[in-house]
Design a protein around this motif. Sequence first.
Motif, PDB file in Angstrom:
ATOM      1  N   ALA A  31      38.496  36.595  47.190  1.00 16.56           N
ATOM      2  CA  ALA A  31      38.719  36.530  48.641  1.00 16.56           C
ATOM      3  C   ALA A  31      40.123  37.029  48.988  1.00 16.56           C
ATOM      4  O   ALA A  31      40.311  37.769  49.978  1.00 16.56           O
ATOM      5  N   ALA A  32      41.121  36.647  48.203  1.00 14.92           N
ATOM      6  CA  ALA A  32      42.485  37.108  48.463  1.00 14.92           C
ATOM      7  C   ALA A  32      42.581  38.621  48.316  1.00 14.92           C
ATOM      8  O   ALA A  32      43.207  39.312  49.146  1.00 14.92           O
ATOM      9  N   PHE A  33      41.951  39.159  47.250  1.00 16.57           N
ATOM     10  CA  PHE A  33      41.990  40.605  47.049  1.00 16.57           C
ATOM     11  C   PHE A  33      41.291  41.329  48.196  1.00 16.57           C
ATOM     12  O   PHE A  33      41.792  42.361  48.689  1.00 16.57           O
TER      13      PHE A  33
ATOM     14  N   ALA B 155      47.354  41.108  43.724  1.00 19.40           N
ATOM     15  CA  ALA B 155      46.020  40.535  43.915  1.00 19.40           C
ATOM     16  C   ALA B 155      45.046  41.032  42.848  1.00 19.40           C
ATOM     17  O   ALA B 155      44.203  40.267  42.350  1.00 19.40           O
ATOM     18  N   LEU B 156      45.150  42.324  42.472  1.00 23.58           N
ATOM     19  CA  LEU B 156      44.277  42.849  41.418  1.00 23.58           C
ATOM     20  C   LEU B 156      44.593  42.177  40.083  1.00 23.58           C
ATOM     21  O   LEU B 156      43.671  41.819  39.326  1.00 23.58           O
ATOM     22  N   TYR B 157      45.866  42.001  39.782  1.00 28.31           N
ATOM     23  CA  TYR B 157      46.266  41.284  38.561  1.00 28.31           C
ATOM     24  C   TYR B 157      45.720  39.851  38.562  1.00 28.31           C
ATOM     25  O   TYR B 157      45.187  39.378  37.544  1.00 28.31           O
ATOM     26  N   SER B 158      45.821  39.161  39.692  1.00 22.94           N
ATOM     27  CA  SER B 158      45.331  37.783  39.773  1.00 22.94           C
ATOM     28  C   SER B 158      43.821  37.717  39.622  1.00 22.94           C
ATOM     29  O   SER B 158      43.282  36.785  39.005  1.00 22.94           O
ATOM     30  N   LEU B 159      43.106  38.719  40.166  1.00 24.73           N
ATOM     31  CA  LEU B 159      41.656  38.747  40.024  1.00 24.73           C
ATOM     32  C   LEU B 159      41.256  38.955  38.567  1.00 24.73           C
ATOM     33  O   LEU B 159      40.319  38.309  38.068  1.00 24.73           O
TER      34      LEU B 159
ATOM     35  N   GLY C  89      46.562  41.610  33.480  1.00 24.59           N
ATOM     36  CA  GLY C  89      45.765  40.423  33.790  1.00 24.59           C
ATOM     37  C   GLY C  89      44.734  40.121  32.720  1.00 24.59           C
ATOM     38  O   GLY C  89      44.567  38.965  32.307  1.00 24.59           O
ATOM     39  N   LEU C  90      44.034  41.174  32.248  1.00 26.41           N
ATOM     40  CA  LEU C  90      43.020  40.961  31.207  1.00 26.41           C
ATOM     41  C   LEU C  90      43.651  40.531  29.882  1.00 26.41           C
ATOM     42  O   LEU C  90      43.088  39.701  29.161  1.00 26.41           O
TER      43      LEU C  90
END
Length: 418
Positions: free
Chosen positions: A89-91, A117-121, A172-173
């Motif tokens: 939702a944030a992304f 946001a992409l990193y957090s997702l 992130g991964l």
Amino acid sequence: MGPLVARLARVGQRLRQADRDRPWALDTAVVVLVFLMFCLPDLLHGGAGYGDGPRRFRLAFTRLPPAAMLLVQAGLVLPLLWRRRRPMAAFGAIAAVFVLQWSLGAALRADVALFIALYSLALHGRLRQLPWACAIMAAGMVLVAVRVSAAVSVWDVLFFLLSTATAALALGLMIRTRRAQLAGLRERAARLETERDQRSRLAAATERARVAREMHDIVGHNLAVIITLADAGAYATGTAPERGKEALQLIGETGRTALGELRRVLGVLREASDGPRQAPELSPQPGLVDIEALCDGVRTAGLDVVYRTVGDVDALDRGMQLTVYRIVQEALTNTLKHAGAGTRVKLSVIAEDTRLVVRVRDDGPAGRSRPRNEEGHGLVGMRERAALYGGNVSAGPATGGGWTVEAILDMASQAGRR
């Protein structure tokens, strides 16, 4: 480097604990940091590409009014507050504001929020959502490249933006995979600790069962002999005082023998935490050579025991000899309890090929019977002892009267126990 690494590890541990206690604090800190580093400079200089930027950038981008700029910055930065709880939702919210902003032709430093946001997702979101997020990210990057094509080469912009997005996704991964590995290691360590505790409890239960069998054999047998001798002594006191005195002497000897065996068994249960003690006087575990003394004891109690051996029984190891002794002891005790004095017993220990057969048969007194449908701890203990050597025990009425106990042990199994 060692103390520095340890200090940094402790600081990281404290930060993780603080984040678990107050998760909103870190999210708020990220928003404040992004605002100070990326939003405030745009508010002061009119946006990215303005101020002291090259003239071609000032011509390519649209300059937003301060109120509109602040509103767009809020749309880009504030969704980071729920980037860990609702990462998709944030992304999506940040991507929508990002597309609107670049549709207007405005360039803002706060666009870095889309990469965060992409990193957090990638770190906190569902993996099946990543392809959709990557497609949205690629579309947004193409839009930016088209808007800045008047000032910079499209391919240069695409390479820079897509490389940055790939780096955010890969970071992130990687952290997600590392956390999963650490969680797996912690779970495995906890499982191993649980299994170790279970093995300890199982070993303790096994030892308690072994001690219980030893106690049952010692106490049950000697008490049966003592009771029989006491009854005989009480009966003989009035008619044959000498026989009564002999019975009392035999009771004393049997009691002392039982007490010595109990001390030997209970000596191994003393805990080291009790402090140094004088070691108990340990005698060897009974074996086949002690069966004759066992027979002499029950003969004094009134049983007529005939004992014989066949084969090379002296070659048996100490463990199997103890098993045979305890089985014979329990069988003779049961005969003494259920059949009483005057019963004739034939005891044989036969070694043939790879089998060892222990057979105890009594003729049983006329007019008396013993329980047939009840298996006490004695028979269960005999079967457990025999099972240690791949054997079994059977007990039941004998043909022509009386009772038979037969144990068959596998002598081949003793080789691996030496």
